[in-house]
Design a protein around this motif. Structure first.
Motif, mmCIF file in Angstrom:
data_model
loop_
_atom_site.group_PDB
_atom_site.id
_atom_site.type_symbol
_atom_site.label_atom_id
_atom_site.label_comp_id
_atom_site.label_asym_id
_atom_site.label_seq_id
_atom_site.Cartn_x
_atom_site.Cartn_y
_atom_site.Cartn_z
ATOM 1 N N LEU A 619 0.858 -1.196 0.000
ATOM 2 C CA LEU A 619 0.000 0.000 0.000
ATOM 3 C C LEU A 619 0.885 1.235 0.000
ATOM 4 O O LEU A 619 1.852 1.328 0.759
ATOM 5 C CB LEU A 619 -0.909 0.012 1.229
ATOM 6 N N SER A 620 0.532 2.203 -0.854
ATOM 7 C CA SER A 620 1.219 3.494 -0.901
ATOM 8 C C SER A 620 0.168 4.594 -0.869
ATOM 9 O O SER A 620 -0.773 4.580 -1.666
ATOM 10 C CB SER A 620 2.065 3.607 -2.180
ATOM 11 N N ALA A 621 0.333 5.535 0.059
ATOM 12 C CA ALA A 621 -0.652 6.618 0.221
ATOM 13 C C ALA A 621 0.068 7.955 0.219
ATOM 14 O O ALA A 621 0.985 8.186 1.014
ATOM 15 C CB ALA A 621 -1.428 6.440 1.522
ATOM 16 N N ILE A 622 -0.355 8.856 -0.675
ATOM 17 C CA ILE A 622 0.231 10.195 -0.780
ATOM 18 C C ILE A 622 -0.559 11.115 0.148
ATOM 19 O O ILE A 622 -1.589 11.683 -0.228
ATOM 20 C CB ILE A 622 0.210 10.706 -2.224
ATOM 21 N N ILE A 623 -0.076 11.257 1.380
ATOM 22 C CA ILE A 623 -0.784 12.028 2.396
ATOM 23 C C ILE A 623 -0.919 13.492 1.992
ATOM 24 O O ILE A 623 -1.939 14.138 2.232
ATOM 25 C CB ILE A 623 -0.067 11.914 3.748
ATOM 26 N N SER A 624 0.113 14.012 1.333
ATOM 27 C CA SER A 624 0.087 15.427 0.953
ATOM 28 C C SER A 624 -0.964 15.729 -0.099
ATOM 29 O O SER A 624 -1.340 16.892 -0.287
ATOM 30 C CB SER A 624 1.468 15.843 0.440
ATOM 31 N N ASP A 625 -1.456 14.718 -0.798
ATOM 32 C CA ASP A 625 -2.558 14.911 -1.753
ATOM 33 C C ASP A 625 -3.910 14.667 -1.116
ATOM 34 O O ASP A 625 -4.943 15.073 -1.656
ATOM 35 C CB ASP A 625 -2.395 13.969 -2.944
ATOM 36 N N MET A 626 -3.902 13.983 0.014
ATOM 37 C CA MET A 626 -5.162 13.654 0.666
ATOM 38 C C MET A 626 -5.662 14.791 1.552
ATOM 39 O O MET A 626 -6.869 15.041 1.636
ATOM 40 C CB MET A 626 -4.990 12.385 1.526
ATOM 41 N N VAL A 627 -4.739 15.459 2.216
ATOM 42 C CA VAL A 627 -5.118 16.515 3.151
ATOM 43 C C VAL A 627 -4.262 17.744 2.884
ATOM 44 O O VAL A 627 -3.184 17.658 2.285
ATOM 45 C CB VAL A 627 -4.937 16.058 4.620
ATOM 46 N N ASN A 628 -4.721 18.881 3.318
ATOM 47 C CA ASN A 628 -3.950 20.116 3.183
ATOM 48 C C ASN A 628 -2.771 20.085 4.149
ATOM 49 O O ASN A 628 -2.917 19.812 5.340
ATOM 50 C CB ASN A 628 -4.831 21.328 3.471
ATOM 51 N N MET A 629 -1.615 20.405 3.622
ATOM 52 C CA MET A 629 -0.391 20.396 4.418
ATOM 53 C C MET A 629 0.167 21.816 4.477
ATOM 54 O O MET A 629 -0.133 22.649 3.615
ATOM 55 C CB MET A 629 0.644 19.455 3.786
ATOM 56 N N PRO A 630 1.002 22.106 5.457
ATOM 57 C CA PRO A 630 1.661 23.414 5.505
ATOM 58 C C PRO A 630 2.467 23.665 4.238
ATOM 59 O O PRO A 630 2.910 22.728 3.558
ATOM 60 C CB PRO A 630 2.570 23.302 6.729
ATOM 61 N N SER A 631 2.688 24.919 3.920
ATOM 62 C CA SER A 631 3.357 25.277 2.670
ATOM 63 C C SER A 631 4.783 24.736 2.607
ATOM 64 O O SER A 631 5.323 24.533 1.513
ATOM 65 C CB SER A 631 3.374 26.800 2.505
ATOM 66 N N TRP A 632 5.403 24.514 3.772
ATOM 67 C CA TRP A 632 6.777 24.027 3.767
ATOM 68 C C TRP A 632 6.871 22.524 3.548
ATOM 69 O O TRP A 632 7.960 21.977 3.432
ATOM 70 C CB TRP A 632 7.497 24.407 5.061
ATOM 71 N N VAL A 633 5.731 21.835 3.474
ATOM 72 C CA VAL A 633 5.710 20.405 3.134
ATOM 73 C C VAL A 633 5.445 20.269 1.651
ATOM 74 O O VAL A 633 4.377 20.630 1.162
ATOM 75 C CB VAL A 633 4.642 19.643 3.946
ATOM 76 N N SER A 634 6.397 19.768 0.920
ATOM 77 C CA SER A 634 6.259 19.630 -0.532
ATOM 78 C C SER A 634 5.585 18.324 -0.928
ATOM 79 O O SER A 634 4.869 18.268 -1.928
ATOM 80 C CB SER A 634 7.649 19.677 -1.199
ATOM 81 N N PHE A 635 5.838 17.290 -0.161
ATOM 82 C CA PHE A 635 5.323 15.966 -0.522
ATOM 83 C C PHE A 635 5.378 15.084 0.704
ATOM 84 O O PHE A 635 6.318 15.176 1.508
ATOM 85 C CB PHE A 635 6.182 15.368 -1.645
ATOM 86 N N GLY A 636 4.371 14.226 0.869
ATOM 87 C CA GLY A 636 4.353 13.298 1.984
ATOM 88 C C GLY A 636 3.711 11.984 1.597
ATOM 89 O O GLY A 636 2.608 11.967 1.039
ATOM 90 N N LYS A 637 4.396 10.895 1.887
ATOM 91 C CA LYS A 637 3.918 9.568 1.504
ATOM 92 C C LYS A 637 4.228 8.575 2.605
ATOM 93 O O LYS A 637 5.280 8.644 3.254
ATOM 94 C CB LYS A 637 4.605 9.140 0.197
ATOM 95 N N ILE A 638 3.310 7.631 2.833
ATOM 96 C CA ILE A 638 3.565 6.486 3.693
ATOM 97 C C ILE A 638 3.345 5.221 2.884
ATOM 98 O O ILE A 638 2.585 5.226 1.901
ATOM 99 C CB ILE A 638 2.678 6.490 4.960
ATOM 100 N N ARG A 639 3.987 4.154 3.281
ATOM 101 C CA ARG A 639 3.890 2.904 2.528
ATOM 102 C C ARG A 639 4.028 1.717 3.474
ATOM 103 O O ARG A 639 4.605 1.836 4.562
ATOM 104 C CB ARG A 639 4.965 2.839 1.449
ATOM 105 N N ALA A 640 3.498 0.602 3.032
ATOM 106 C CA ALA A 640 3.588 -0.637 3.802
ATOM 107 C C ALA A 640 3.492 -1.805 2.835
ATOM 108 O O ALA A 640 2.836 -1.712 1.788
ATOM 109 C CB ALA A 640 2.475 -0.718 4.850
#
Length: 1022
Positions: A619-640
């Motif tokens: 499983l791969s989930a792009i958290i930064s596309d799912m929820v609004n993140m602070p401007s200093w976060v460019s990309f966020g992903k978790i995987r399992a």
């Protein structure tokens, strides 16, 4: 075969030239504006360079760039937080470039299993990409795997100390297999590449080692390397990838005019890590000088501090590559020729390697693409060094300290009756030879001819469906010959007249695979990506040694001169593996991806029905596309991910084997003393992995972290049997070895201005290994049969690679060491001395660029782990080590107690101590010679400059670099034991070096000094 290969290369290269249009080489100023493709705003700070050089700069505050480039050059535009853009230069001089943001789409593409390209944002497992100049900074082994040290988190790389052409061992995420292979699979352009390492040390007896497959890979032909670290990443490659995979993509032609690259380099290797010898006392015993004595326990004498250093030579290496590439929109080609000439530091040792490579890609039809490649390698290794007990380095190390270079070189006389050389030695030893006799009158040489063929065709059946067919063939023929003059004693078995042998081996593998790939959107927000394939692999190996031990004509090294000709080590196998595999990825709104894979193998080495299946899910989930993140976060992903991987055993374990030996009449047949296993099962690894991948500050800071756990079961073990059974041992499937750990990759660009850029990256990993269980009534298994210095074992409840041996006994009441009535140590057997695996690995890489200058360096650290040094035991026994200089006259009172608990008051001499604990060097008590393997070193350093050339210059681009490897240690671990009055001692060898590239690690004996390399490299493009 060599002549046929060369003709094919000549014809194919001519066709390549005919297919490539010639562009004029006009260098002029190219300029333009770079903008954000989404916002249309101009982008300052974008790096614009001419591909393959460091010529270029960055855009100004208005997004404007100016750069000098030739027609036919490629311009590469890159900026953290954006996808790179690459354009081909024609006659135009003005450009408008748009970069696609990766703030919401991590767009990097990597090559994964079966050569499939995937975006990293969709992956549910950890990978690590290595690009740029692969292996530009080479070590003396000339093995591409050695150049990866410190650059991959989770990797422990050990290179055999056998000089040029040495094998290397790459273990990803810990050792899994007790009797099998623990090295990662190598895959080149989507096809597994045989990396078997033959003749590796399984103990401390003398050994010449051998090459592996990786040493045949030409770094100058490599475009990129992607490391798939865990079973999850390599599941589709099946059994051979249970230990992870190193995916290598080689260079190929591109559309554009004909270009010629010349890459030439030379390097100088000198002994760097030299042993600290004593330079006060000469030959003799008990402080009394004596002739004909090998040890240096005599009286003070005139010594020769550099006599050992002078034996080892300054080694020169030359590497030259010429590459031609280019093509049209329908056909592109790449051809290269490389010559490597690499000397070793032991006299007479040298590698010569010639590599020819040709690759042609076509697309004559919009739906059909083809890829064809042929690679030919001829490699010769002359005078491989003999390591281990009675090895050449040991023969040099133990020479008396009062021996001059002139005396050492007086290693033979001439027999007046037959004109043949007669061995000369400074004692009556029947074990050791003069090291110059070993380098001049004994020789083991190796030659390999290897051909690798690859052909593939991909047809686009529909816009969303394609089929790929691929065939590969890999074959190499090895010849090893050994010659040993009459009178040689270091081998222990050379008969009258001398000894000569030839070993001829042949390996080939053939692979067919077919892959159906599709990509669909079945709803507005749901996408499918899938692959279904099958493969048919067949491998064959054969080897035989013709032995002539005893020659009718002294020193006539020919099989025809054998007094008793014999065949030895006759062996081989044929094995097959057929497979069906597939994977499905379901994507939701391009931010949630679920992967499912499955593979079924049918192996000829397993009992009927020969089949085993293993799946994986991720499983791969792009958290930064799912929820609004602070401007200093460019990309966020978790995987399992979770996976199972099978591993089939070696051939011919199912039925009882019989052995043939020469003898009276037609010879003898005997039954193998290891009982076969008819219910053999495949070894299986179950792996869990979770991780994250985050980018900050518009991509200038990145963090990739992984937690993993794997369990390998159904290990193939040997267990003892009672004599009444008729066998000594039998095979069983049992055991459970667990590896769990953490990997962290941190990447940053701390500084990025118009003229200066600093990129830095840190790799950290820690692996914890535990043997959960072995077999009923079996709690300990030896990795090999060697028990000298230390036994390397796998023990239930402990860790893979524990070292057990003789240890200095401690008093239970006081915790102090125990001595006997003479004041000498008392030891007890079968005590744990340490473990050869590191506690952690750390690498810190940096690249700084200022205008046309660049500096890069790599500092790496191995933290923890122990080794037992047989070399140090010899140095102690012969009284040549620096620390033996103390207490020659006596006065050493060991801080210990006697058997009754009373304090020790008995004084001893240095000779008494070291000759007792070293047991003549060959049977030393390992506790006294155990060392901490922790070390921090400047592994690599490169300083480069790109020249600005005139517009009319024939040479398009030119760069010059000065390189260094193993330049210095910031820290190096010392002896575990701290003896009062003597202290902790320096490790006499390189902590990262080893006797071989097999599972036998943690014990060394007779390794040559570590080499420091200084090199000069020039690259020209025409």
């Amino acid at each position: 075969m060599e002549r046929i290969i060369r003709k094919l290369f000549l014809i194919s290269t001519c066709l390549l030239f005919l297919s490539i249009p010639i562009y004029s080489q006009d260098m002029s100023t190219r300029q333009g504006v770079v903008t954000d493709k989404v916002t249309k705003e101009t982008l300052p700070g974008v790096q614009a360079i001419v591909k393959g050089t460091t010529r270029g700069g960055v855009t100004d505050v208005d997004g404007v760039f100016k750069i000098e480039a030739n027609n036919g050059d490629y311009l590469v535009f890159s900026m953290l937080g954006y996808e790179s853009e690459e354009i081909l230069i024609g006659n135009e001089t003005s450009f408008n470039i748009e970069l696609t943001p990766t703030t919401y789409d991590l767009g990097e593409v990597v090559v994964t299993a079966l050569g499939i390209e995937r975006k990293t944002r969709t992956l549910s497992y950890s990978t690590q990409q290595i690009e740029g100049s692969i292996g530009e900074i080479k070590d003396n082994s000339s093995n591409i795997l050695s150049s990866l040290s410190g650059k991959i988190s989770g990797a422990v790389i050990s290179t055999a100390a056998t000089g040029p052409g040495a094998a290397a061992r790459v273990v990803l995420r810990g050792n899994r297999s007790i009797s099998g292979n623990n090295t990662a699979l190598i895959v080149i352009d989507g096809v597994p590449y045989d990396n078997t390492s033959y003749g590796q040390a399984t103990g401390t007896t003398y050994n010449y080692g051998g090459s592996d497959g990786a040493v045949n890979i030409n770094p100058d032909d490599v475009a990129s390397i992607n490391v798939l670290k865990g079973p999850s990443a390599a599941a589709l490659y099946g059994s051979r990838a249970a230990n992870g995979a190193i995916i290598i993509t080689t260079k190929q032609g591109k559309e554009g005019g004909l270009k010629i690259d010349l890459n030439s380099g030379m390097s100088v290797d000198q002994p760097h890590l030299l042993i600290n010898f004593q330079d006060t006392y000469g030959r003799g015993n008990g402080g009394v000088a004596a002739e004909g004595v090998g040890e240096s326990w005599g009286a003070a004498a005139q010594t020769y501090p550099t006599n050992v250093k002078d034996f080892f030579e300054t080694a020169y290496s030359f590497n030259n590559t010429v590459s031609l590439y280019g093509g049209t929109d329908m056909m592109q080609g790449f051809a290269s020729y490389t010559n490597n000439s690499v000397e070793g530091m032991i006299p007479g040792n040298k590698l010569e390697r010639n590599t020819m490579n040709l690759r042609i890609n076509t697309q004559f039809d919009s739906r059909l693409t083809t890829d064809a490649k042929i690679t030919y390698v001829n490699q010769r290794v002359k005078n491989r060094p003999r390591l281990g007990d009675a090895g050449t380095p040991i023969e040099a190390y133990i020479m008396p300290r009062d021996m001059s270079e002139q005396e050492l070189k007086d290693y033979e006389t001439i027999n007046p009756n037959n004109g043949q050389p007669v061995r000369k030695y400074w004692t009556t030893s029947s074990i050791y030879d003069n090291p110059y006799w070993s380098t001049n009158r004994t020789s083991v040489n190796e030659e390999r001819n290897r051909v690798t063929l690859l052909g593939s065709a991909k047809y686009q059946l529909l816009d969303w469906l394609s089929i790929l067919g691929r065939v590969s063939y890999d074959r190499y023929d090895d010849k090893i010959d050994g010659s040993f003059y009459d009178g040689t004693v270091s081998l222990g078995d050379v008969k009258a007249g001398g000894k000569y042998y030839e070993t001829n081996s042949q390996y080939w593998e053939r692979n067919f695979d077919f892959l159906l790939s599709g990509e669909n959107t079945i709803a507005e927000h749901i996408s499918l990506n899938y692959n279904l394939g099958t493969s048919f692999l067949k491998r064959k190996y054969a080897t035989v040694t013709d032995m002539a031990n005893g020659l009718s004509i002294p020193n006539k090294f020919s099989l025809t001169a054998a007094t008793t000709p014999a065949f030895q080590d006759v062996g081989g196998y044929t094995r097959a593996l057929n497979s069906v595999y597939g994977n499905l990825q379901v994507g939701f709104k391009s931010y949630l991806f679920i992967d499912v894979t499955g593979r079924n193998d049918w192996s000829s080495t397993l009992p009927s029905p020969h089949s085993y299946f293993y799946p994986s899910v991720g499983l791969s989930a792009i958290i930064s596309d799912m929820v609004n993140m602070p401007s200093w976060v460019s990309f966020g992903k978790i995987r399992a991910s979770y996976t199972q991987v099978g591993n089939d055993p070696d051939p011919y374990l199912l039925k009882q084997r019989f052995l043939f030996a020469l003898g009276a009449g037609q010879g003898f047949i005997s039954r193998n003393q290891i009982k076969s296993i008819q219910d053999l099962k495949p070894e299986k690894t179950k792996s869990y992995e979770i991780g994250l991948d985050w980018r900050f500050l518009n991509g200038r800071l990145g963090l990739d972290a992984t937690l993993y756990k794997s369990n390998t079961i159904n290990q193939l073990l040997y267990v003892g049997l009672p004599m009444a059974s008729g066998f000594n041992r039998r095979y069983i499937n049992a055991g459970n070895i667990e590896n769990r750990g953490i990997e962290i990759q941190l990447n940053a660009t701390p500084v990025e201005t118009e003229h200066f850029t600093w990129n830095t990256g840190v790799n950290f990993s820690r692996n914890i290994n535990k043997v959960i269980e072995l077999a009923p009534n079996t709690t300990q298994v030896n990795i090999t049969d060697n028990t000298k210095y230390a036994t390397v074992i796998v023990k239930e409840g402990s860790s893979y690679g524990d070292l057990y041996g003789w240890a200095w006994k401690k008093d239970a009441a006081t915790g102090k060491y125990v001595v006997d009535d003479r004041g000498l140590p008392v030891v007890e057997s079968n005590q744990k001395l340490g473990n050869f695996n590191p506690d952690a690995m750390l690498g810190w890489s940096n690249r700084l660029g200022y205008k046309n200058f660049s500096i890069s360096f790599l500092i790496d650290a191995r933290i923890g782990g122990e080794m037992v040094s047989g070399t140090d035991a010899y140095l102690a026994a012969y009284g040549v080590a620096g620390y033996t200089e103390k207490f020659r006259e006596g006065g050493l009172v060991l801080d210990a107690v006697k058997a009754d608990g009373s304090a020790n008051t008995t004084a001893i001499t240095s000779q008494q101590l070291w000759t007792t604990v070293s047991q003549n060097g060959r049977d030393a008590w390992g506790d006294f010679f155990t060392y901490d393997m922790t070390n921090v070193r400047l592994r690599e350093l490169s300083v480069g400059y790109d020249f600005q050339l005139k517009e009319t210059a024939i040479v398009e681009s030119a760069s010059l670099s000065i390189t260094g490897r193993n330049l210095l240690f910031f820290y190096r671990g010392k002896s575990i034991m701290n003896i009062n009055g003597i202290g902790k001692r320096d490790n006499p060898t390189d902590p990262d070096a080893s006797l071989g590239a097999g599972n036998y690690q943690g014990v060394e004996l007779g390794l040559p000094p570590l080499s420091r390399s200084i090199g000069l490299n020039i690259k020209l493009t025409f």
